[in-house]
Design a protein around this motif. Sequence first.
Motif, PDB file in Angstrom:
ATOM      1  N   TYR A 100     104.170  43.163 106.752  1.00 38.95           N
ATOM      2  CA  TYR A 100     103.564  43.325 105.438  1.00 38.95           C
ATOM      3  C   TYR A 100     104.429  42.798 104.297  1.00 38.95           C
ATOM      4  N   ALA A 101     105.760  42.817 104.477  1.00 42.02           N
ATOM      5  CA  ALA A 101     106.620  42.461 103.339  1.00 42.02           C
ATOM      6  C   ALA A 101     107.842  41.656 103.763  1.00 42.02           C
ATOM      7  N   PRO A 102     107.634  40.489 104.368  1.00 41.76           N
ATOM      8  CA  PRO A 102     108.794  39.683 104.766  1.00 41.76           C
ATOM      9  C   PRO A 102     109.640  39.242 103.580  1.00 41.76           C
ATOM     10  N   GLU A 103     109.031  39.174 102.401  1.00 43.09           N
ATOM     11  CA  GLU A 103     109.759  38.713 101.218  1.00 43.09           C
ATOM     12  C   GLU A 103     110.833  39.703 100.763  1.00 43.09           C
ATOM     13  N   THR A 104     110.737  40.965 101.196  1.00 44.82           N
ATOM     14  CA  THR A 104     111.740  41.965 100.808  1.00 44.82           C
ATOM     15  C   THR A 104     112.772  42.184 101.912  1.00 44.82           C
ATOM     16  N   LYS A 105     112.873  41.237 102.827  1.00 44.02           N
ATOM     17  CA  LYS A 105     113.785  41.388 103.970  1.00 44.02           C
ATOM     18  C   LYS A 105     115.212  41.777 103.565  1.00 44.02           C
ATOM     19  N   PRO A 106     115.859  41.108 102.598  1.00 46.89           N
ATOM     20  CA  PRO A 106     117.234  41.490 102.236  1.00 46.89           C
ATOM     21  C   PRO A 106     117.348  42.943 101.777  1.00 46.89           C
ATOM     22  N   VAL A 107     116.374  43.384 100.977  1.00 43.80           N
ATOM     23  CA  VAL A 107     116.393  44.767 100.483  1.00 43.80           C
ATOM     24  C   VAL A 107     116.175  45.746 101.636  1.00 43.80           C
ATOM     25  N   GLN A 108     115.244  45.409 102.530  1.00 40.08           N
ATOM     26  CA  GLN A 108     114.985  46.271 103.685  1.00 40.08           C
ATOM     27  C   GLN A 108     116.222  46.409 104.574  1.00 40.08           C
ATOM     28  N   LEU A 109     116.895  45.294 104.813  1.00 36.88           N
ATOM     29  CA  LEU A 109     118.079  45.311 105.671  1.00 36.88           C
ATOM     30  C   LEU A 109     119.169  46.202 105.079  1.00 36.88           C
ATOM     31  N   ASP A 110     119.377  46.079 103.770  1.00 44.06           N
ATOM     32  CA  ASP A 110     120.393  46.885 103.091  1.00 44.06           C
ATOM     33  C   ASP A 110     120.041  48.372 103.163  1.00 44.06           C
ATOM     34  N   SER A 111     118.779  48.685 102.895  1.00 44.20           N
ATOM     35  CA  SER A 111     118.331  50.076 102.939  1.00 44.20           C
ATOM     36  C   SER A 111     118.475  50.670 104.341  1.00 44.20           C
ATOM     37  N   PHE A 112     118.077  49.896 105.340  1.00 45.11           N
ATOM     38  CA  PHE A 112     118.145  50.356 106.722  1.00 45.11           C
ATOM     39  C   PHE A 112     119.580  50.688 107.110  1.00 45.11           C
ATOM     40  N   ARG A 113     120.506  49.797 106.784  1.00 43.00           N
ATOM     41  CA  ARG A 113     121.917  50.044 107.108  1.00 43.00           C
ATOM     42  C   ARG A 113     122.415  51.337 106.454  1.00 43.00           C
ATOM     43  N   LYS A 114     122.031  51.535 105.199  1.00 42.51           N
ATOM     44  CA  LYS A 114     122.472  52.731 104.473  1.00 42.51           C
ATOM     45  C   LYS A 114     121.912  53.997 105.120  1.00 42.51           C
ATOM     46  N   HIS A 115     120.672  53.956 105.548  1.00 49.72           N
ATOM     47  CA  HIS A 115     120.079  55.112 106.210  1.00 49.72           C
ATOM     48  C   HIS A 115     120.830  55.451 107.500  1.00 49.72           C
TER      49      HIS A 115
END
Length: 257
Positions: A100-115
């Motif tokens: 649904y949101a490949p354009e937010t990949k960098p933000v998703q990756l950062d958030s995932f790592r933090k979680h």
Amino acid sequence: MFIDSHCHLDRLKLEEFDNNLDNVIDAALAEKVNTLLCVSVTLQDFPAMAEQTAKYDNVWLTCGAHPLNQDDEIDPEQLTNLATHSRVIAIGETGLDYFYAPETKPVQLDSFRKHVRVANQLNKPLIIHTRDAQEDTLAILRAEQAENVGGILHCFTESWEMAEQAIAMGFYISFSGIVTFKNAAALREVAKKVPSDRFLIETDAPYLAPVPHRGKQNQPAYVVEVAKHLASIRGTSVAEIAKQSSENFHRLFPQTA
């Protein structure tokens, strides 16, 4: 007894239940669904979710931000503070969604790592959402040592190869109403292969209502339909699916037993 290992009680349209969450919980209990895990999708909404469910002893919570809800950068300190709530037993829903949101990949990756880092800090399992992001999801789980806490790949729709690798890291595979859909033949093949000590059942309510409730708002009571289909797929009884999935949930979350 059944356990709904993933639902969003705060996202239900309560007007269908006389504007009373009691009616949702009562409907679940009537179907012998006696434990619910209410999953957070934004940190901003977590306090209200916790307050709304506070009086229900059979409702546990998670804390996190869904990969599609990334309007604000995740603050690990805020996540940590919120996740120390006495009823929070897991971190998430977190993960990656490139469908649904490949354009937010960098933000998703950062958030995932933090979680994952907060999960390790608090020693709480993870609730993982992954769609069209198998390689990156597994890579982050390995890099951030998610095997230390384990968790759940919820509403699983990916390949057996991914499930197998996640299981090797201590994760459970959770099946939702999708397993009942006509076009989910590949997922049903995965459901046959997951070891009996590694599967869970869920609704993801209010989304993804299972057959025969397609088109309706989903609710925790409907997790029984997921169990029925899973029993048919795996060639066992509904009672055995209920027993095994409940044992698996309590093994992952011993405080709920």
